[in-house]
Write a protein that holds these residues in place. Structure first.
Motif, PDB file in Angstrom:
ATOM      1  N   LYS A   1       0.834  -1.210   0.000  1.00  0.00           N
ATOM      2  CA  LYS A   1       0.000   0.000   0.000  1.00  0.00           C
ATOM      3  C   LYS A   1       0.867   1.257   0.000  1.00  0.00           C
ATOM      4  O   LYS A   1       0.570   2.239  -0.682  1.00  0.00           O
ATOM      5  CB  LYS A   1      -0.931   0.007   1.210  1.00  0.00           C
ATOM      6  CG  LYS A   1      -2.080  -0.988   1.119  1.00  0.00           C
ATOM      7  CD  LYS A   1      -2.966  -0.898   2.365  1.00  0.00           C
ATOM      8  CE  LYS A   1      -4.158  -1.837   2.264  1.00  0.00           C
ATOM      9  NZ  LYS A   1      -5.004  -1.780   3.482  1.00  0.00           N
ATOM     10  N   GLU A   2       1.940   1.210   0.763  1.00  0.00           N
ATOM     11  CA  GLU A   2       2.840   2.358   0.833  1.00  0.00           C
ATOM     12  C   GLU A   2       3.536   2.589  -0.510  1.00  0.00           C
ATOM     13  O   GLU A   2       3.649   3.729  -0.971  1.00  0.00           O
ATOM     14  CB  GLU A   2       3.876   2.128   1.942  1.00  0.00           C
ATOM     15  CG  GLU A   2       4.863   3.267   2.135  1.00  0.00           C
ATOM     16  CD  GLU A   2       4.206   4.554   2.586  1.00  0.00           C
ATOM     17  OE1 GLU A   2       4.761   5.632   2.287  1.00  0.00           O
ATOM     18  OE2 GLU A   2       3.139   4.500   3.244  1.00  0.00           O
ATOM     19  N   VAL A   3       4.003   1.498  -1.119  1.00  0.00           N
ATOM     20  CA  VAL A   3       4.686   1.601  -2.414  1.00  0.00           C
ATOM     21  C   VAL A   3       3.737   2.161  -3.480  1.00  0.00           C
ATOM     22  O   VAL A   3       4.148   2.947  -4.344  1.00  0.00           O
ATOM     23  CB  VAL A   3       5.239   0.223  -2.849  1.00  0.00           C
ATOM     24  CG1 VAL A   3       5.749   0.281  -4.291  1.00  0.00           C
ATOM     25  CG2 VAL A   3       6.345  -0.230  -1.906  1.00  0.00           C
ATOM     26  N   LEU A   4       2.460   1.764  -3.404  1.00  0.00           N
ATOM     27  CA  LEU A   4       1.481   2.158  -4.424  1.00  0.00           C
ATOM     28  C   LEU A   4       0.660   3.391  -4.034  1.00  0.00           C
ATOM     29  O   LEU A   4      -0.341   3.705  -4.684  1.00  0.00           O
ATOM     30  CB  LEU A   4       0.532   0.988  -4.706  1.00  0.00           C
ATOM     31  CG  LEU A   4       1.171  -0.247  -5.355  1.00  0.00           C
ATOM     32  CD1 LEU A   4       0.188  -1.409  -5.371  1.00  0.00           C
ATOM     33  CD2 LEU A   4       1.634   0.069  -6.777  1.00  0.00           C
ATOM     34  N   LYS A   5       1.073   4.058  -2.982  1.00  0.00           N
ATOM     35  CA  LYS A   5       0.298   5.192  -2.463  1.00  0.00           C
ATOM     36  C   LYS A   5       0.072   6.253  -3.538  1.00  0.00           C
ATOM     37  O   LYS A   5      -1.037   6.767  -3.703  1.00  0.00           O
ATOM     38  CB  LYS A   5       1.029   5.805  -1.266  1.00  0.00           C
ATOM     39  CG  LYS A   5       0.264   6.916  -0.567  1.00  0.00           C
ATOM     40  CD  LYS A   5       0.862   7.228   0.798  1.00  0.00           C
ATOM     41  CE  LYS A   5       2.331   7.636   0.677  1.00  0.00           C
ATOM     42  NZ  LYS A   5       2.895   8.032   1.995  1.00  0.00           N
TER      43      LYS A   5
ATOM     44  N   ASP B   1      -5.392   7.364  -9.059  1.00  0.00           N
ATOM     45  CA  ASP B   1      -6.618   6.665  -9.472  1.00  0.00           C
ATOM     46  C   ASP B   1      -7.849   7.306  -8.836  1.00  0.00           C
ATOM     47  O   ASP B   1      -8.886   7.493  -9.484  1.00  0.00           O
ATOM     48  CB  ASP B   1      -6.545   5.189  -9.084  1.00  0.00           C
ATOM     49  CG  ASP B   1      -5.569   4.405  -9.950  1.00  0.00           C
ATOM     50  OD1 ASP B   1      -5.158   4.932 -11.005  1.00  0.00           O
ATOM     51  OD2 ASP B   1      -5.197   3.274  -9.564  1.00  0.00           O
ATOM     52  N   ALA B   2      -7.720   7.668  -7.554  1.00  0.00           N
ATOM     53  CA  ALA B   2      -8.838   8.287  -6.839  1.00  0.00           C
ATOM     54  C   ALA B   2      -9.168   9.652  -7.448  1.00  0.00           C
ATOM     55  O   ALA B   2     -10.341  10.029  -7.586  1.00  0.00           O
ATOM     56  CB  ALA B   2      -8.496   8.431  -5.362  1.00  0.00           C
TER      57      ALA B   2
ATOM     58  N   LYS C   1     -12.823   3.822  -8.537  1.00  0.00           N
ATOM     59  CA  LYS C   1     -13.099   3.230  -7.234  1.00  0.00           C
ATOM     60  C   LYS C   1     -11.912   2.382  -6.775  1.00  0.00           C
ATOM     61  O   LYS C   1     -11.265   1.717  -7.589  1.00  0.00           O
ATOM     62  CB  LYS C   1     -14.349   2.344  -7.323  1.00  0.00           C
ATOM     63  CG  LYS C   1     -15.630   3.125  -7.582  1.00  0.00           C
ATOM     64  CD  LYS C   1     -16.828   2.191  -7.605  1.00  0.00           C
ATOM     65  CE  LYS C   1     -18.124   2.955  -7.843  1.00  0.00           C
ATOM     66  NZ  LYS C   1     -19.306   2.058  -7.872  1.00  0.00           N
ATOM     67  N   PRO C   2     -11.612   2.407  -5.476  1.00  0.00           N
ATOM     68  CA  PRO C   2     -10.506   1.580  -4.973  1.00  0.00           C
ATOM     69  C   PRO C   2     -10.806   0.095  -5.156  1.00  0.00           C
ATOM     70  O   PRO C   2     -11.962  -0.336  -5.042  1.00  0.00           O
ATOM     71  CB  PRO C   2     -10.436   1.955  -3.489  1.00  0.00           C
ATOM     72  CG  PRO C   2     -11.783   2.520  -3.162  1.00  0.00           C
ATOM     73  CD  PRO C   2     -12.271   3.181  -4.413  1.00  0.00           C
ATOM     74  N   ARG C   3      -9.809  -0.663  -5.478  1.00  0.00           N
ATOM     75  CA  ARG C   3      -9.968  -2.114  -5.656  1.00  0.00           C
ATOM     76  C   ARG C   3      -8.790  -2.819  -4.999  1.00  0.00           C
ATOM     77  O   ARG C   3      -7.854  -2.191  -4.513  1.00  0.00           O
ATOM     78  CB  ARG C   3     -10.027  -2.472  -7.147  1.00  0.00           C
ATOM     79  CG  ARG C   3      -8.810  -2.049  -7.946  1.00  0.00           C
ATOM     80  CD  ARG C   3      -8.792  -2.713  -9.309  1.00  0.00           C
ATOM     81  NE  ARG C   3      -7.715  -2.244 -10.159  1.00  0.00           N
ATOM     82  CZ  ARG C   3      -6.450  -2.589 -10.029  1.00  0.00           C
ATOM     83  NH1 ARG C   3      -6.082  -3.424  -9.050  1.00  0.00           N
ATOM     84  NH2 ARG C   3      -5.519  -2.122 -10.858  1.00  0.00           N
TER      85      ARG C   3
END
Length: 286
Positions: A101-105, A111-112, A117-119
């Motif tokens: 999650k941190e790497v893809l923050k 995206d948001a 929508k979050p997936r």
């Protein structure tokens, strides 16, 4: 010693991995903590390209902890998150999703902003054979879905596995590169079980392992096999002869070699790291 081993299913796996890379957000690259560089497939950089990745130093319970910390720092300097884990005992695995999650923050924020929508995070698990991919998958999904085994090439197909609502994993077969030009890398991989034993002579492997332990972990051989200090300081072939005799194998050096190799793999001589940071100063300072 140039080792060539590229079974058909591995060539096919490489193509499939390349084709499916576009479907994942991040790559979980598993390496053996005992040889963090030598167990990395150099082809993966070409396949992964700029895709974010987390390097997972698996089997950390078998590796020298001081060396593992240095290697984690090395990977971080290369721009990759790095975690030391033991998939077999489920140690360190819980940190994988928060790290992803941190790497893809940044990506998730973009995206948001676009109204998406979050997936679940979609990840691909990559690594050479026998590095622990299937065990990791089983730990993450909480049940035995991925097939596991203690020899290279067990996982033959590809499958998506789900971890709750947060993570979707694509399992892939292990991929070895076509030819090991570096004899040292071939021996390291063989000693840890990543290459089929039939491809090498176990006596050569045992001698390599004994020489390594005598050099970097003095006293381990003496303690494990009840040898004298003078015996441990001898040449590796002589040490193998002494161990064979001490275990009552007479002149059966093949049996003595098998004993030494499998005990090194199982950690009977203690925790060790074959890729030494102190000998790779130029690499570490890249």
């Amino acid at each position: 010693m140039a080792i060539q081993w590229f079974p058909g299913h591995m060539a096919k796996a490489r193509r499939e991995v390349s084709e499916k890379m576009k479907y994942v957000d991040i790559v979980f690259e598993l390496v053996d903590a005992r040889l963090p560089l030598s167990s990395r497939n150099p082809m993966l950089d070409q396949i992964i390209q700029q895709k974010p990745r987390i390097v997972l130093l698996n089997k950390a319970d078998l590796a020298d902890p001081q060396q593992t910390k240095l290697w984690q720092e090395y990977f971080k300097k290369q721009g990759h998150a790095a975690l030391a884990i033991n998939a077999q005992k489920n140690k360190g695995v819980k940190g994988l999703i928060p790290t992803a999650k941190e790497v893809l923050k940044g990506k998730r924020a973009r995206d948001a902003a676009r109204g998406l929508k979050p997936r679940a995070i979609r990840a691909m698990v990559l690594g050479i054979p026998n590095v622990g991919k299937s065990t990791l998958m089983n730990r993450l999904v909480g049940k035995k879905i991925a097939q596991t085994g203690n020899k290279p090439g067990v996982t033959k197909g590809q499958q998506w596995l789900r971890h709750g609502t947060e993570l979707e994993l694509l399992d892939t077969p292990g991929i070895l590169w076509p030819k090991f030009e570096d004899e040292e890398i071939g021996k390291k991989l063989a000693l840890t079980g990543a290459i089929k034993d039939q491809l090498l002579h176990l006596d050569d492997l045992a001698i390599y392992g004994l020489d390594f332990f005598a050099r970097y972990y003095p006293g381990r051989i003496q303690e494990r096999y009840h040898l004298t200090e003078e015996q441990e300081q001898g040449l590796a072939p002589e040490i193998l002869m002494d161990i064979t005799a001490k275990r009552g194998f007479r002149d059966d050096y093949a049996r003595g070699s098998e004993l030494v190799v499998f005990e090194i793999r199982d950690g009977r001589l203690g925790r060790y790291t074959l890729d030494r940071c102190e000998e790779m100063g130029q690499v570490m300072n890249e």
